[in-house]
Design a protein around this motif. Sequence first.
Motif, PDB file in Angstrom:
ATOM      1  N   VAL A 120      -2.428   4.165   5.500  1.00  0.00           N
ATOM      2  CA  VAL A 120      -1.093   4.704   5.228  1.00  0.00           C
ATOM      3  C   VAL A 120      -1.169   6.207   4.975  1.00  0.00           C
ATOM      4  CG1 VAL A 120       0.866   4.655   3.665  1.00  0.00           C
ATOM      5  CG2 VAL A 120      -0.211   2.537   4.328  1.00  0.00           C
ATOM      6  N   VAL A 121      -2.160   6.607   4.150  1.00  0.00           N
ATOM      7  CA  VAL A 121      -2.243   8.023   3.787  1.00  0.00           C
ATOM      8  C   VAL A 121      -2.522   8.879   5.015  1.00  0.00           C
ATOM      9  CG1 VAL A 121      -3.662   9.703   2.571  1.00  0.00           C
ATOM     10  CG2 VAL A 121      -2.920   7.665   1.404  1.00  0.00           C
ATOM     11  N   VAL A 122      -3.441   8.412   5.868  1.00  0.00           N
ATOM     12  CA  VAL A 122      -3.893   9.289   6.941  1.00  0.00           C
ATOM     13  C   VAL A 122      -3.048   9.154   8.202  1.00  0.00           C
ATOM     14  CG1 VAL A 122      -5.843   9.897   8.392  1.00  0.00           C
ATOM     15  CG2 VAL A 122      -6.195   9.312   6.025  1.00  0.00           C
ATOM     16  N   LEU A 123      -2.613   7.935   8.528  1.00  0.00           N
ATOM     17  CA  LEU A 123      -1.867   7.804   9.779  1.00  0.00           C
ATOM     18  C   LEU A 123      -0.370   7.576   9.568  1.00  0.00           C
ATOM     19  CD1 LEU A 123      -4.335   5.929  12.065  1.00  0.00           C
ATOM     20  CD2 LEU A 123      -3.541   8.258  12.239  1.00  0.00           C
TER      21      LEU A 123
ATOM     22  N   PRO B   7       0.797  -1.234   0.000  1.00  0.00           N
ATOM     23  CA  PRO B   7       0.000   0.000   0.000  1.00  0.00           C
ATOM     24  C   PRO B   7       0.832   1.288   0.000  1.00  0.00           C
ATOM     25  CG  PRO B   7       0.041  -0.927   2.185  1.00  0.00           C
ATOM     26  CD  PRO B   7       0.778  -1.890   1.314  1.00  0.00           C
ATOM     27  N   VAL B   8       2.088   1.224   0.413  1.00  0.00           N
ATOM     28  CA  VAL B   8       2.846   2.471   0.570  1.00  0.00           C
ATOM     29  C   VAL B   8       3.033   3.230  -0.749  1.00  0.00           C
ATOM     30  CG1 VAL B   8       5.102   3.399   1.182  1.00  0.00           C
ATOM     31  CG2 VAL B   8       3.955   1.880   2.735  1.00  0.00           C
TER      32      VAL B   8
ATOM     33  N   LEU C 212       4.876  -3.934   3.222  1.00  0.00           N
ATOM     34  CA  LEU C 212       4.310  -5.235   3.577  1.00  0.00           C
ATOM     35  C   LEU C 212       4.246  -5.399   5.091  1.00  0.00           C
ATOM     36  CD1 LEU C 212       5.890  -7.375   0.753  1.00  0.00           C
ATOM     37  CD2 LEU C 212       3.639  -6.326   0.872  1.00  0.00           C
ATOM     38  N   ASP C 213       5.208  -4.802   5.797  1.00  0.00           N
ATOM     39  CA  ASP C 213       5.123  -4.811   7.262  1.00  0.00           C
ATOM     40  C   ASP C 213       3.885  -4.049   7.723  1.00  0.00           C
ATOM     41  OD1 ASP C 213       7.445  -6.106   7.232  1.00  0.00           O
ATOM     42  OD2 ASP C 213       8.704  -4.453   7.929  1.00  0.00           O
ATOM     43  N   ILE C 214       3.695  -2.894   7.102  1.00  0.00           N
ATOM     44  CA  ILE C 214       2.534  -2.083   7.480  1.00  0.00           C
ATOM     45  C   ILE C 214       1.255  -2.868   7.222  1.00  0.00           C
ATOM     46  CG2 ILE C 214       1.182  -0.068   6.802  1.00  0.00           C
ATOM     47  CD1 ILE C 214       3.706   1.466   6.441  1.00  0.00           C
ATOM     48  N   LEU C 215       1.225  -3.540   6.071  1.00  0.00           N
ATOM     49  CA  LEU C 215       0.025  -4.267   5.668  1.00  0.00           C
ATOM     50  C   LEU C 215      -0.374  -5.285   6.726  1.00  0.00           C
ATOM     51  CD1 LEU C 215      -1.757  -4.215   3.249  1.00  0.00           C
ATOM     52  CD2 LEU C 215      -0.358  -5.953   2.184  1.00  0.00           C
TER      53      LEU C 215
END
Lengths: 121, 486, 229, 83
Positions: free
Chosen positions: C57-60, A77-78, C38-41
């Motif tokens: 991701v965009v907001v936080l 998503p990044v 992928l970690d964030i996901l």
Amino acid sequence: MNGVLSISTVLNFGSAGLIVLGLYIVFTQKNLIKMVIGIDLAETGVNVLLVSTGYIKGNTAPIFSKTGLQVSSMVDPVPQALVLTSIVIGFGVSALALAMIIKLYEKTGTLDTSKIRGLKW
Amino acid sequence: MVNPILLIIVPLGTAFLISLTASFLKNSTKYLALLAMIANVWVSIKLLPAVMQHPINVVIAGVKPPLGINLFVGPLGAVFSILISAAGLLILLYSFKYIEGDSQHKYYTLFLLLITGSHGMILTGDVFNLFVFFEILAISSYILVGYEGKRNGLEAAVKYLILGSIGSILILVAVALIYQEAGTLNMADLADKFGMIDPSKRLMILVFFITGMGVEAAVFPLNSWLPDAHSSAPSSISAMLSGFVIEVALIIIVKFVYSIFAMTEILGFLSLVAVITLLVGEFAAYKQSNIKRVLAYSSIGQIGLILFAMSLNSTDGLNAGLMQIINHTASKSILFLVAGFLIVRTGSYQISDYRGIAKKMPVSAFFFVVGVLSLLGVPPFFGFFSKLSVVMAALHTGSVFNTVMVFLVLLGTIIESIYFLRIIQIMYNREGDVGSVKEAPFLPLLAIAAFTVVILAGFLVLPQITGYTGSVASEIVRKMQMAQVF
Amino acid sequence: MRKVISFLLLAGFVFYFATLTGGLIIPDSSADRNSVGLDILSRSAGETGSANAVTSVVVLYRGFDTLGEVTVLFLAALGVSVFMKSTGEKRKKVLDQSFILKTGSRLLFPLMFLFGMYIIAHGHLSPGGGFPGGVIIATGFFVILLTSESVNFNKTLMSVLEGLAGLSFIGLGVVGLLGPGNSFLQNFLPLGEFNTVFSAGIIPLIYAVVGIKVGAELSSVVYAMKESK
Amino acid sequence: MLYLLAFLVVVMLIAGIAVILVKDILSAVILTTVISLVVSIIFLFIASPDVAITEAAIGAALTTVVFVIAIKRTRSKETTDKE
């Protein structure tokens, strides 16, 4: 999939092509509005490049639903978040450039860079 | 302990507040800007002693890096924050009398956003966030260059915008490649993972990045926008653009080369580019007759000098470069700010029209002389020590190449002194008469005087200053690491 | 000549790009690659309560970028208004549009407005969010602007909205800074039930602010470019 | 999927070359819009619906509006100047 042609390859060709076309327009065209179009195209090309860095073959959009999709089957998503930002920034720059060009046109009466003294480079 | 994020959100919030209140506060919005800048100076001064001990990471949105965005504040961030906010505050005071007209709130909003962008670029610890702040900085400077709406300014602004956009496209390509190769955007994490990347790819990313950022830093041959832009912006803005905006871009390049990519092998090329930049700037300045163009080309020369010092691949060189940045910020701000009122009072940009102006504007002329002498490196002004340390650092490396380069640098200084002394000679001409011109108002003179104090008293606190710049230099040569979390 | 030189330069650029990236021809990356995203996901749904990982991701995670991005739009709107301020010339008479166009656009506007609000409110559940939503609201406004002769466009209201929305964004961030998390833009609201409209803490709030700001800024950009004479 | 993407990329690049070749600026702007739409479809196919929506709304719709306004304003003056 056959060895050479992969989705990332296609996207890389597309983005590189678009960046080069955009920069070529900026370097060769003399009409100011067309130069802004060139910048716009090159920015679109970079956006394609950015999105393609996060693409993982066969995976779905990173949106969870109640049925529960697996994390391992989603794309990164990044880069998508980065592209959202860069699209908006690109629009801001284009709008500003056009506003400046309109004002410059009101002062000089032309859009041709070869006729505007300060713009010969 | 103050939170460094205030350095970014205070000017940004004030910019929004000005837009909110502009309809009924009218021109009093400038006092809001003043409050924001005073707060910024206070925060940055409070920050300095703390980060000299331990650099700090400011986590945003409660997400530990590298997952989220963080601010990385080390000595570099603290020293530059002070430079930016102090110079910004003084130039803001100058603007109070210099900027006239109805829609002043737009000027102050843009001013604060320029400050926001500079702070953000210096403090951020994330590559893409750097790009975002770069855009804020760049777009506000495009607008400010054309702010007066005159034909020259618009032409310069359009040219600057087109070149700047190409630069930002290249930076974004570099960011995309970084994410593709390293899978991270955090600078410290990137410095860690960069060893795993193929050196040729590393070089390519760095080339894209330096080319993109080099447009903003006005490195030869990407600097064709600078003379037009800096000379047609309002003088207060020229002082900011020359004083710290190009230096911020330059220091980002240096930071990438040393502490993130650790690719010191390209420094030889950079120092060659730097010396060419210097000579091009000085020779071009020599031929100008418009005072602001002289100053703008001289900025190119100074950027060349700073880049030369910083690409010596030694702590001494970086230290000297940083001192030269401080000197350039102070002295070039003086020169542009004085030139602003010379132009307002005489209505002319031509140096030849200032014949004998020192009789009518003695204080301004005196400040101009101080600025020139410090820029040239005449003792005992601050510029002498910074230039001396550049030369010493270059000779200390002992390489023949650098020795030759030092001679070229000194050649540049000679040219510089010829054209600057010519201007002073014209200003102090006894026979000249410029008619009835008045001295500049008190508040702008006060702002200029504050810069002069830095130059004149700089040598008294020289050990402290070199102490700070020294720790900045050692921060840069170290590989960037995750710092303690704030 | 200039064309030839720039063509050669760009051809060199492509060659460089192609040889040093290991070729334009690269295989698709696989899921085992190592990246922050992928970690964030794997943590985002639990940490933020947002079904749409891009939104979280965009907001936080990268909310600071979004603040910067909104600032860039704000700057663009400001810049357009700096260059497009009225020059004192008389406005040209705009051609009268047909009745159907005018009425149609007036009917269309509330629908587009609602749709934009919907997109903004569901940004954490489905694709979309503050940016596209704000753009759709602004587009609804352009339709009226392009078809009607006189629009009551309140410039002051727009700049107040822009400033207010920007300040609220920073305000939401500062609440997080003062709260227990002690971090700018930290989520301070409960996450709520996953995958419902009222969930994901401050994400819908921030997206609403972003939507208002984007809508107001884009409207004033286009209005200023069209009407300033 | 792969061949569809390849086709879209080819369409995009052809439109890009056409932007260089056309003399009329308005046509160039329309071609840019076409490129933006094609890119937005590409984004949709590579699992980025958020980006696709934003690109379609901003890249295709809004940018075109702004360009058309700019063209209109720089042309109308040209005709009035000749009078």
